[in-house]
Each structure stands twice: as structure tokens, then as C-alpha cells.
Write a protein that holds these residues in place. Structure first.
Motif, PDB file in Angstrom:
ATOM      1  N   SER A 183       1.823   6.714  -6.730  1.00  0.00           N
ATOM      2  CA  SER A 183       0.737   7.555  -7.227  1.00  0.00           C
ATOM      3  C   SER A 183       1.043   9.028  -7.017  1.00  0.00           C
ATOM      4  CB  SER A 183      -0.558   7.181  -6.506  1.00  0.00           C
ATOM      5  OG  SER A 183      -1.614   8.023  -6.894  1.00  0.00           O
ATOM      6  N   LYS A 230       2.226   1.771  -3.474  1.00  0.00           N
ATOM      7  CA  LYS A 230       1.182   2.252  -4.376  1.00  0.00           C
ATOM      8  C   LYS A 230       0.948   3.745  -4.183  1.00  0.00           C
ATOM      9  CE  LYS A 230      -1.598  -1.982  -4.820  1.00  0.00           C
ATOM     10  NZ  LYS A 230      -2.909  -2.610  -4.467  1.00  0.00           N
ATOM     11  N   GLU A 266       0.830  -1.207   0.000  1.00  0.00           N
ATOM     12  CA  GLU A 266       0.000   0.000   0.000  1.00  0.00           C
ATOM     13  C   GLU A 266       0.870   1.266   0.000  1.00  0.00           C
ATOM     14  OE1 GLU A 266      -3.334   0.375  -0.312  1.00  0.00           O
ATOM     15  OE2 GLU A 266      -3.176  -1.759  -0.818  1.00  0.00           O
TER      16      GLU A 266
END
Length: 326
Positions: free
Chosen positions: A314, A310, A307
């Protein structure tokens, strides 16, 4: 006759329809008595009683030699694509104290055991000791087959000797090398046990398969290779993240033991959590399940690390797009 067995796995109970076969009789009277006699009985005090036979019965069920013994062979036949680790895991679920105890109770072995004063009541309340009675019965049944085959072979040998011309025969006397004679019948004795054991153990084996086991093993393998826990700890030391907490709010900061919710007779698992507070205040959360503390924490750290990657990816991509528009 088909009846229901309540197969338990550390808190889980699953009902299985089992085509119970009749319990084969033990033809040898001495083995029959020994299989149901506790070592506390005066005539065999200080000896092993049925425990000696239980040791053999346990080996019949659990020996790791794939070519020779029952449970491993059965699992290999039922699940030919399973790897060695899967077979080992399934075998540990399939033969345990509670399972053996329930089989012994079905065949009413505990109610027929002979034990000394003060032992009988303890035995009736002991899952381990009642399970041993099932193993002892298997051991006695195995040796009774061995002795029967040995008797048949001895009779055949003597008949051949009596029919030899002029009373002269090159056939070895039944007493010659008799020390080794029983060994040659072990394979045949085991073959005689298999049809009896297959009837209950095939439904047992199919019931203990956890559809998620392969996924769990793959996930643990990936998480272990990723070294996420070590990377997160290093990030905390370098102040790349604000906070790293394992098993937040749990006693002693340890994973918790939870029941397997699949309802497939699997064992309980440990649940671990991992919480990361990023420098911008965003909180990321991951959880993992495993057969022990380490596996659960390894997976939880991996999930939260994924997570984190990610999110940082991003954010990085968003900054790049903003820069290009300018």
C-alpha cells in the motif's frame, strides 16, 4: 434408552443424547470372569488379567485398517469426503481415555470388577483403568462370538459326518487343523459387534466434527509453504524491520494453551502471537492457533507477514501515485 453423555475434550464438555443399547452378555463364562478380573487377583497374579482382552478391544476400535475395523470404517461412511488426515484427527478425538471411561461407567463395569487389596480404590479413581474395562469387555464379547461360531461349526461338521453313508466320510475331523479354526470366524464376530457399537458411536462421531477443521488445515498448509517465519527473521537481521517478537509477554516466550471455544467437543489448542515493529514505528500483530507450538507459531508468523506485505504494498502504491501526479 436415550441418555445424556458428557463428552469432554481437554476441558470442553458437550452433552450428547445417546441411544444406549443394552450391554450384550458374554456367553462364555471364563471370558466373562476374565473381562472383569484385575491381574492383582491371586489366582491370576503375574498374568495379564483383563488387560489382554483390553488390547483386543482397543484394536477393534482403533485399528488403522480401513476395510476391517470399526471406528475408521464408521468415520469413512459418515464423512466420505474427509481425507486421511481428517479421519485420523477425528479418530483421535472419538476414542480416548475419558470417552472409554464414561462408557464403562454407564454400563457399571468399574463397580463389578474384581481386584486385589489396594488396587480397587486406585482403579476406581483411574480414568485410564476404567477405560480399559470397556476395551476388555469388547475383547471378551468378540472372543465369545468367535467361540460360539466355532461351536456351531463343529456341531454342523459332526452332524454331517454322522449322516455319511456307511459311516465313511471325507469331512475333516473337527480337531484337524483346529489351531487355525478360530481365525475364520473373526469377521463374523466383528459383524456381530457392529450393530451394538453403532448405536452410541454414531452420535459420538457426529459430535466431534469441528466445522473449522478444514479451514485450519488449509491455513496451516499455506502458512507452512510460505516460510513466513524464516523470512521475518531474515528481515530482522537485514534491519528491514525494527523488532520481531514471538508470544510477547508470555512465560518463556511460548504459546499458551487455550480452551476450544467452539463448544463442539474439540481438543484444546495452542495460541501463538507474532509482533513486528516496522522501521517507521508501526506495530503489526498476528495470532495463530494450532494443535502444537510449531503449528500455532507458523500461522501467527504467516498472518503478520501478510499484514506486512499489505502495508508495504500500500505504501509503495501510494508513492507511485504521488510520483505520477507530479
Amino acid at each position: 434408552m436415550s441418555e445424556t453423555l458428557h463428552q469432554a475434550g481437554n476441558g470442553n464438555t458437550t452433552d450428547i443424547e445417546v441411544p444406549w443399547p443394552d450391554l450384550p452378555p458374554i456367553s462364555d463364562a471364563a471370558l466373562q470372569r476374565l473381562s472383569l478380573t484385575h491381574k492383582s487377583i491371586g489366582s491370576i497374579a503375574s498374568k495379564e488379567g483383563y488387560e489382554m482382552l483390553a488390547h483386543v478391544g482397543d484394536a477393534i476400535l482403533l485399528a488403522v485398517n480401513v476395510e476391517e475395523f470399526f471406528i475408521t470404517c464408521l468415520l469413512r461412511d459418515l464423512f466420505p469426503k474427509a481425507n486421511k488426515g481428517d479421519i485420523t484427527e477425528l479418530r483421535s478425538r472419538l476414542v480416548d481415555r475419558e470417552m472409554n471411561c464414561q462408557i464403562a461407567e454407564h454400563y457399571e463395569l468399574p463397580s463389578n470388577v474384581k481386584a486385589g487389596k489396594g488396587v480397587s480404590e486406585t482403579l476406581q479413581d483411574s480414568i485410564r483403568q476404567k477405560g480399559e474395562l470397556w476395551e476388555a469387555y469388547l475383547g471378551a464379547l468378540f472372543y465369545s462370538y468367535v467361540k460360539e461360531f466355532d461351536r456351531q461349526e463343529t456341531e454342523t461338521t459332526m452332524n454331517i459326518a454322522s449322516l455319511s453313508i456307511g459311516g465313511h466320510s471325507s469331512v475333516t475331523s473337527p480337531t484337524d487343523n483346529h489351531h487355525y479354526s478360530h481365525i475364520q470366524f473373526h469377521g463374523r464376530a466383528f459383524d456381530s459387534l457392529v450393530p451394538f457399537l453403532e448405536a452410541p458411536y454414531i452420535p459420538f462421531a457426529r459430535n466431534v466434527v469441528d466445522p473449522g477443521m478444514k479451514h485450519q488445515k488449509d491455513l496451516l498448509d499455506i502458512a507452512s509453504r510460505s516460510k513466513s517465519k524464516a523470512e521475518l527473521q531474515e528481515m530482522k537481521q537485514k534491519e528491514q524491520i525494527r523488532e520481531l517478537v514471538d508470544n510477547k509477554g508470555k512465560e518463556n516466550g511460548k504459546p499458551t494453551l487455550v480452551k476450544d471455544e467452539d463448544g463442539n467437543g474439540g481438543k484444546d489448542k495452542f495460541k501463538a502471537t507474532c509482533e513486528v515493529t516496522m522501521n517507521d514505528g508501526i506495530i503489526l500483530f498476528g495470532e495463530g492457533f494450532g494443535r502444537n507450538y510449531k503449528d500455532a507459531e507458523t500461522i501467527a508468523a504467516y498472518m503478520v507477514h501478510v499484514e506486512y506485505k499489505k502495508r508495504t504494498h500500500s505504501v509503495s502504491l501510494s508513492k507511485k501515485m504521488t510520483h505520477k501526479r507530479r
